[in-house]
Design a protein around this motif. Structure first.
Motif, PDB file in Angstrom:
ATOM      1  N   LEU A  32      45.004  36.486  41.409  1.00 51.82           N
ATOM      2  CA  LEU A  32      45.537  37.496  40.510  1.00 51.82           C
ATOM      3  C   LEU A  32      44.822  37.425  39.176  1.00 51.82           C
ATOM      4  N   GLU A  33      44.591  38.592  38.586  1.00 46.83           N
ATOM      5  CA  GLU A  33      44.081  38.665  37.227  1.00 46.83           C
ATOM      6  C   GLU A  33      45.209  39.197  36.347  1.00 46.83           C
ATOM      7  N   ALA A  60      52.821  30.257  45.276  1.00 52.31           N
ATOM      8  CA  ALA A  60      52.418  31.269  46.257  1.00 52.31           C
ATOM      9  C   ALA A  60      51.061  30.948  46.887  1.00 52.31           C
ATOM     10  N   GLY A  61      50.403  29.891  46.419  1.00 49.27           N
ATOM     11  CA  GLY A  61      49.099  29.531  46.954  1.00 49.27           C
ATOM     12  C   GLY A  61      47.978  30.420  46.474  1.00 49.27           C
ATOM     13  N   LEU A  62      48.180  31.070  45.318  1.00 46.00           N
ATOM     14  CA  LEU A  62      47.180  31.956  44.747  1.00 46.00           C
ATOM     15  C   LEU A  62      46.540  31.327  43.513  1.00 46.00           C
ATOM     16  N   SER A  63      45.382  31.855  43.124  1.00 42.29           N
ATOM     17  CA  SER A  63      44.697  31.423  41.913  1.00 42.29           C
ATOM     18  C   SER A  63      44.812  32.499  40.844  1.00 42.29           C
ATOM     19  N   VAL A  64      44.693  32.093  39.591  1.00 41.20           N
ATOM     20  CA  VAL A  64      44.478  33.051  38.508  1.00 41.20           C
ATOM     21  C   VAL A  64      42.961  33.164  38.354  1.00 41.20           C
ATOM     22  N   GLY A 239      31.409  35.454  43.863  1.00 40.43           N
ATOM     23  CA  GLY A 239      32.487  35.459  42.874  1.00 40.43           C
ATOM     24  C   GLY A 239      33.651  36.327  43.324  1.00 40.43           C
ATOM     25  N   TRP A 240      34.412  36.800  42.335  1.00 39.92           N
ATOM     26  CA  TRP A 240      35.617  37.583  42.590  1.00 39.92           C
ATOM     27  C   TRP A 240      35.315  39.077  42.625  1.00 39.92           C
ATOM     28  N   LEU A 241      35.982  39.773  43.527  1.00 40.49           N
ATOM     29  CA  LEU A 241      36.095  41.227  43.519  1.00 40.49           C
ATOM     30  C   LEU A 241      37.568  41.533  43.264  1.00 40.49           C
ATOM     31  N   VAL A 242      37.853  42.179  42.141  1.00 40.46           N
ATOM     32  CA  VAL A 242      39.241  42.361  41.702  1.00 40.46           C
ATOM     33  C   VAL A 242      39.563  43.845  41.580  1.00 40.46           C
ATOM     34  N   VAL A 243      40.565  44.288  42.323  1.00 36.66           N
ATOM     35  CA  VAL A 243      40.966  45.688  42.307  1.00 36.66           C
ATOM     36  C   VAL A 243      41.666  46.007  40.984  1.00 36.66           C
TER      37      VAL A 243
END
Length: 293
Positions: A32-33, A60-64, A239-243
């Motif tokens: 999440l961003e 939740a097992g997610l990263s920032v 890297g990240w692809l962020v919607v």
């Protein structure tokens, strides 16, 4: 599977982080961003609430993956505003450390004149961020945006090269290029301008016709995501692809909301539009995987 990680900006879904977590888990995203939460920009939330948010995301097992800051969306000629934004940068650096992320998204000051004339002052202020970024082991991801001086890849590249620090790199947002007053093509032009400097990518899409740009679901506009994704895989982007949805199904975001995205009114209707974007984007990824077999 492609090597990149997938995320979403939370307030494109809701001002409630739990809603963003639910959607991220539903669509198999990795992170999440954060931009605005509970109706407030992130730097204005309480320490207690920050701890709650960090715990929820971790559980939740997610990263920032990054913090979407408004740093340097201000007037470069106004010394008081610029000083306040340097203070804001330090606050976001502290938040990044607490949330275990290394990326801060930021900008190149409100556009109110000629880019060339403003260039030395912008580069100087970006250079001044480097000691703080080094202190907190962070990277400042400079985003092209139609409301600021660096509206496209070529201008962001010039600033990144002028600062000449691994702490100040480029955020590639191909959708934003469709609002670029200079008309730089998202791909391949925007990508080629930034290639070698990209540390983070935002995903949105739009259609530009008759000097008007309208946001649409990812993959249904003019970015050319099929070709872009294939190129990212070819180039080994990991890297990240962020919607960053930036459109709504039953309404239209105002110019002011696009310039200063935050709060409940901005997030209204965002969940349905973000789901549509995620489904379209994940379908594109699946097609690419099938072709590569």
């Amino acid at each position: 599977m492609p090597p990149f990680r997938l995320g979403v900006i939370t307030d494109e879904i809701s001002q409630d982080v739990e809603d963003a977590i639910r959607i991220a888990k539903q669509y198999g995203l990795h992170g999440l961003e954060l931009r605005s939460v509970d109706g407030k920009q992130l730097h204005r939330i309480s320490e207690r609430r920050l701890e709650e948010i960090a715990a929820m995301i971790l559980d939740a097992g997610l990263s920032v993956c990054a913090l979407s800051t408004p740093v340097f969306k201000c007037n470069v000629k106004n010394k008081e505003e610029v000083a306040a934004h340097h203070g804001m940068l330090r606050r976001y650096a502290e938040l990044a450390q607490r949330l275990d992320t290394r990326l801060l998204r930021g900008f190149s000051f409100w556009s109110d004149g000629d880019f060339g004339a403003a260039f030395p002052a912008i580069a100087e202020e970006l250079q001044r961020t480097v000691p703080v970024l080094e202190e907190y082991d962070l990277v400042f991801a400079l985003e092209p945006d139609p409301s600021v001086f660096a509206t496209n890849g070529a201008k962001v590249r010039a600033l990144v090269q002028a600062v000449a620090s691994p702490r100040v790199l480029a955020l590639y947002d191909p959708g934003n290029h469709l609002w670029d007053p200079d008309g730089e093509l998202p791909f391949p032009d925007g990508y080629e301008a930034l290639r070698g400097h990209i540390c983070h990518i935002h995903l949105k899409d739009a259609i530009r016709e008759h000097n008007r740009t309208e946001a649409v679901a990812i993959g249904t506009g003019q970015v050319g995501y099929e070709q872009l994704l294939a190129r990212l895989i070819q180039d080994g982007y990991a890297g990240w692809l962020v919607v960053e949805t930036h459109y709504r199904l039953q309404s239209t975001l105002s110019e002011e909301q696009l310039k200063r995205p935050a709060g409940y009114d901005f997030s209204a209707g965002g969940e349905a539009a973000t789901k549509e974007c995620l489904e379209s984007f994940l379908h594109l990824l699946k097609q690419l995987e099938q072709k590569s077999r």
